[in-house]
Write an enzyme that holds these catalytic residues in place. Structure first.
Site, mmCIF file in Angstrom:
data_model
loop_
_atom_site.group_PDB
_atom_site.id
_atom_site.type_symbol
_atom_site.label_atom_id
_atom_site.label_comp_id
_atom_site.label_asym_id
_atom_site.label_seq_id
_atom_site.Cartn_x
_atom_site.Cartn_y
_atom_site.Cartn_z
ATOM 1 N N LYS A 1 -12.835 -3.132 -1.256
ATOM 2 C CA LYS A 1 -11.930 -4.291 -1.090
ATOM 3 C C LYS A 1 -13.072 -5.548 -0.347
ATOM 4 O O LYS A 1 -12.861 -6.725 -0.332
ATOM 5 C CB LYS A 1 -10.965 -3.846 0.284
ATOM 6 C CG LYS A 1 -9.652 -3.427 -0.501
ATOM 7 C CD LYS A 1 -8.403 -3.628 0.201
ATOM 8 C CE LYS A 1 -7.258 -3.198 -0.315
ATOM 9 N NZ LYS A 1 -6.029 -2.914 0.377
ATOM 10 N N LYS B 1 -7.185 0.898 -11.291
ATOM 11 C CA LYS B 1 -6.024 1.389 -11.018
ATOM 12 C C LYS B 1 -5.042 -0.012 -11.185
ATOM 13 O O LYS B 1 -5.504 -1.256 -10.871
ATOM 14 C CB LYS B 1 -5.827 1.813 -9.865
ATOM 15 C CG LYS B 1 -6.112 0.961 -8.463
ATOM 16 C CD LYS B 1 -5.713 1.631 -7.150
ATOM 17 C CE LYS B 1 -6.014 0.714 -6.025
ATOM 18 N NZ LYS B 1 -6.001 1.094 -4.780
ATOM 19 N N LYS C 1 -2.165 -4.562 -6.693
ATOM 20 C CA LYS C 1 -1.689 -5.862 -6.043
ATOM 21 C C LYS C 1 -3.008 -7.077 -6.210
ATOM 22 O O LYS C 1 -2.398 -8.397 -6.207
ATOM 23 C CB LYS C 1 -1.067 -5.931 -4.908
ATOM 24 C CG LYS C 1 0.002 -5.048 -4.673
ATOM 25 C CD LYS C 1 0.494 -4.922 -3.363
ATOM 26 C CE LYS C 1 1.732 -3.939 -3.045
ATOM 27 N NZ LYS C 1 1.033 -2.836 -2.289
HETATM 28 P P1 TYM Z 1 -0.207 0.332 -1.100
HETATM 29 O O1 TYM Z 1 0.749 -0.968 -0.302
HETATM 30 O O2 TYM Z 1 -1.348 -0.168 -1.812
HETATM 31 O O3 TYM Z 1 0.485 1.088 -2.141
HETATM 32 C C1 TYM Z 1 1.925 1.760 -1.776
HETATM 33 C C2 TYM Z 1 1.917 2.964 -2.479
HETATM 34 O O4 TYM Z 1 1.550 2.918 -3.872
HETATM 35 C C3 TYM Z 1 0.791 3.702 -4.128
HETATM 36 N N1 TYM Z 1 -0.180 3.241 -5.403
HETATM 37 C C4 TYM Z 1 -0.182 3.608 -6.558
HETATM 38 N N2 TYM Z 1 0.437 4.723 -7.125
HETATM 39 C C5 TYM Z 1 -0.151 4.991 -8.474
HETATM 40 N N3 TYM Z 1 -1.052 4.161 -9.023
HETATM 41 C C6 TYM Z 1 -1.311 2.844 -8.677
HETATM 42 N N4 TYM Z 1 -1.770 2.127 -9.378
HETATM 43 C C7 TYM Z 1 -1.008 2.751 -7.357
HETATM 44 N N5 TYM Z 1 -1.079 1.686 -6.566
HETATM 45 C C8 TYM Z 1 -0.481 1.992 -5.308
HETATM 46 C C9 TYM Z 1 -0.238 4.133 -3.001
HETATM 47 O O5 TYM Z 1 -0.843 5.112 -3.083
HETATM 48 C C10 TYM Z 1 0.679 3.922 -1.966
HETATM 49 O O6 TYM Z 1 1.419 5.241 -1.765
HETATM 50 N N6 TYM Z 1 -2.384 2.124 3.124
HETATM 51 C C11 TYM Z 1 -1.108 2.080 1.963
HETATM 52 C C12 TYM Z 1 0.114 1.585 2.928
HETATM 53 C C13 TYM Z 1 0.210 2.536 4.572
HETATM 54 C C14 TYM Z 1 1.020 3.676 4.586
HETATM 55 C C15 TYM Z 1 0.879 4.027 5.704
HETATM 56 C C16 TYM Z 1 1.259 4.695 3.591
HETATM 57 C C17 TYM Z 1 0.053 1.902 5.585
HETATM 58 N N7 TYM Z 1 0.461 2.920 6.509
HETATM 59 C C18 TYM Z 1 1.209 5.028 6.324
HETATM 60 C C19 TYM Z 1 2.009 5.824 4.019
HETATM 61 C C20 TYM Z 1 1.779 6.201 5.586
HETATM 62 C C21 TYM Z 1 -1.439 1.237 1.048
HETATM 63 O O7 TYM Z 1 -2.181 0.338 1.120
HETATM 64 O O8 TYM Z 1 -0.472 1.292 0.135
#
Ligand code: TYM
Length: 333
Positions: A113, A196, A199
Site C-alpha cells: 500500500k 486481487k 477497493k
Molecule cells: P478489507 O476491507 O480489505 O476486506 C474485507 C474482507 O474481504 C476480503 N477480501 C477478499 N476476499 C477475496 N477476494 C478478494 N479480492 C478480496 N478482497 C478483500 C478480505 O480478506 C476481508 O476478509 N484488515 C481488514 C479489515 C479488518 C478486520 C479486522 C477483519 C480490520 N480489523 C478484524 C477481520 C477482523 C481489511 O482490510 O479487509
C-alpha cells in the site's frame, strides 16, 4: 459456542464481489451455525489513508446496509462501527508496545500500500494497522475470524501477539483461528486477473461493486479479460482470467469447479461469461435492492449501529479491564 468476528473497511462507496465471496458470505453462513457472532465496520482502519469526512459517514452506512442485505441479522449478530468502541484503540496501544518494529515491518500489506506513493508519504497509522486489527479481534476474545487470503499474515500476527501477551502477563486472550475458505478466498480483478479485486484499484472496470446496477454487473463480466486459446479449464498460471471466472461461478452456484468445467466441455468462453453474468445478477440484484432500501432510512441504520456498539462495549470493557490489570495499570474508569 465459538465467537465469530470480522469486518470490511468502509474505504469505497460499496463493498465488492471479492469482499462478498471471500468474507461476507461466509459470515452469514457462520452466523447461521451454532456460534455467537459479531461484525463491525473498521472505520479507524479506513483513515489510515486520507478519507473525506462526509464520504466516510456515508460509506459506513453503506457497509452496514450491505452486511444486512447480504444476510447479517443485527438482532443475532451485533453490528457496530469500530470508532464507537474506544476499547479497540486502547488495547491497540498496549499491543503496539509488545510488537517488534521488525515484526511490524514484515507486514506485506504496508509494503504494497505504501509502494505507490512511497514510504515517506504513508501514515504511521498505515504501518501499525495490523496491530489495531489484532486488537479488534482480541478485545472480543474471538475464536474464529472469517477473512480472505489477503488477511492471513495479519491473523498470524494476531495469534503471535495473543500468545506473547499471555506468556508475559498471564493468560488473558483467546488465541483466535482464521477461517479462510480454500477455493474462494481470493477473487481477482476481471480486467487484470493476476491482481486481487481491490477497493483501491486504478480503474473499476474489473470490479463488481455490490451496488452496481445488474446491467453493469453483466457488462463487466461479459467484458472480462480471458486468455489465449479457447478451452475452458482451471489453470491459475496459464489461464488466470478463465480460472477467476470459474472460481466466481463455483462460489455463487455451489457447484465444484470440476463439475462446471465438465459441463462446459466443447463450449466457448462466451458461453461461460453469459451464464455467469446471469447467475451473478440473479444473486446480487436482491442484495443491492435490499441495501438501497435500508439506505433510505439512515437514522435507523445509525440506531442499529449504536445498539450494536453498546453490546460490543459490554464485552470489550471486560477484556480491557483484564489487560490493564495484567500490565499493572490503574483500572479503566
Ligand atoms: P478489507 O476491507 O480489505 O476486506 C474485507 C474482507 O474481504 C476480503 N477480501 C477478499 N476476499 C477475496 N477476494 C478478494 N479480492 C478480496 N478482497 C478483500 C478480505 O480478506 C476481508 O476478509 N484488515 C481488514 C479489515 C479488518 C478486520 C479486522 C477483519 C480490520 N480489523 C478484524 C477481520 C477482523 C481489511 O482490510 O479487509
Amino acid at each position: 459456542v465459538p465467537r465469530v468476528f470480522s469486518g470490511a473497511q468502509p474505504s469505497a462507496d460499496s463493498l465488492h464481489l471479492g469482499n462478498y465471496i471471500g468474507a461476507v458470505r461466509n459470515w452469514v453462513n457462520m452466523q447461521n451455525e451454532d456460534s455467537e457472532s459479531m461484525f463491525f465496520i473498521p472505520d479507524m482502519h479506513a483513515i489510515t489513508v486520507p478519507q473525506d469526512p462526509a464520504e466516510m459517514q456515508k460509506r459506513t452506512r453503506v457497509a452496514a446496509a450491505q452486511y444486512i442485505a447480504a444476510g447479517i441479522d443485527p438482532e443475532v449478530s451485533p453490528l457496530f462501527a469500530q470508532s464507537q468502541v474506544p476499547e479497540h484503540a486502547q488495547l491497540a496501544w498496549v499491543l503496539n508496545c509488545i510488537t517488534g518494529f521488525g515484526e511490524a515491518s514484515r507486514m506485506t500489506q504496508f509494503k504494497d500500500k505504501s509502494a505507490k506513493n512511497g514510504v515517506d508519504s504513508a501514515s504511521v497509522g498505515l504501518f501499525t494497522y495490523p496491530i489495531l486489527m489484532a486488537a479488534d479481534i482480541l478485545i472480543y476474545q474471538a475464536d474464529q475470524v472469517p477473512v480472505g487470503e489477503d488477511q492471513r499474515q495479519h491473523l498470524e500476527l494476531t495469534r503471535n501477539l495473543a500468545q506473547r501477551f499471555n506468556s508475559r502477563f498471564g493468560t488473558t486472550f483467546i488465541v483466535p483461528e482464521g477461517k479462510i475458505m480454500k477455493d474462494s478466498a481470493k477473487i481477482y480483478d476481471l480486467q487484470n486477473p493476476t491482481s486481487k479485486m481491490s477497493k483501491s484499484a486504478e480503474t473499476d472496470k474489473g470490479i463488481i461493486w455490490l451496488l452496481d446496477e445488474p446491467k453493469k454487473t453483466a457488462k463487466k463480466i461479459k467484458s472480462a479479460v480471458t486468455d489465449d486459446g479457447s478451452v475452458i479449464a482451471f489453470d491459475r498460471e496459464a489461464k488466470p482470467g478463465v480460472s477467476n471466472l470459474l472460481t466466481i461461478y463455483s462460489a455463487l452456484s455451489g457447484e465444484s469447479i470440476d463439475e462446471i468445467v465438465a459441463r462446459y466441455e466443447g463450449k466457448m468462453y462466451g458461453h461461460l461469461k453469459v451464464d455467469l453474468a446471469e447467475l451473478a445478477t440473479e444473486q446480487l440484484a436482491p442484495i443491492r435492492q435490499r441495501a438501497l432500501e435500508l439506505l433510505e432510512d439512515p437514522a435507523e441504520l445509525d440506531r442499529l449501529l449504536a445498539t450494536g456498539a453498546a453490546k460490543a462495549r459490554e464485552i470489550a470493557s471486560v477484556t480491557l479491564k483484564n489487560v490493564y490489570e495484567a500490565v499493572g495499570f490503574q483500572q479503566p474508569v
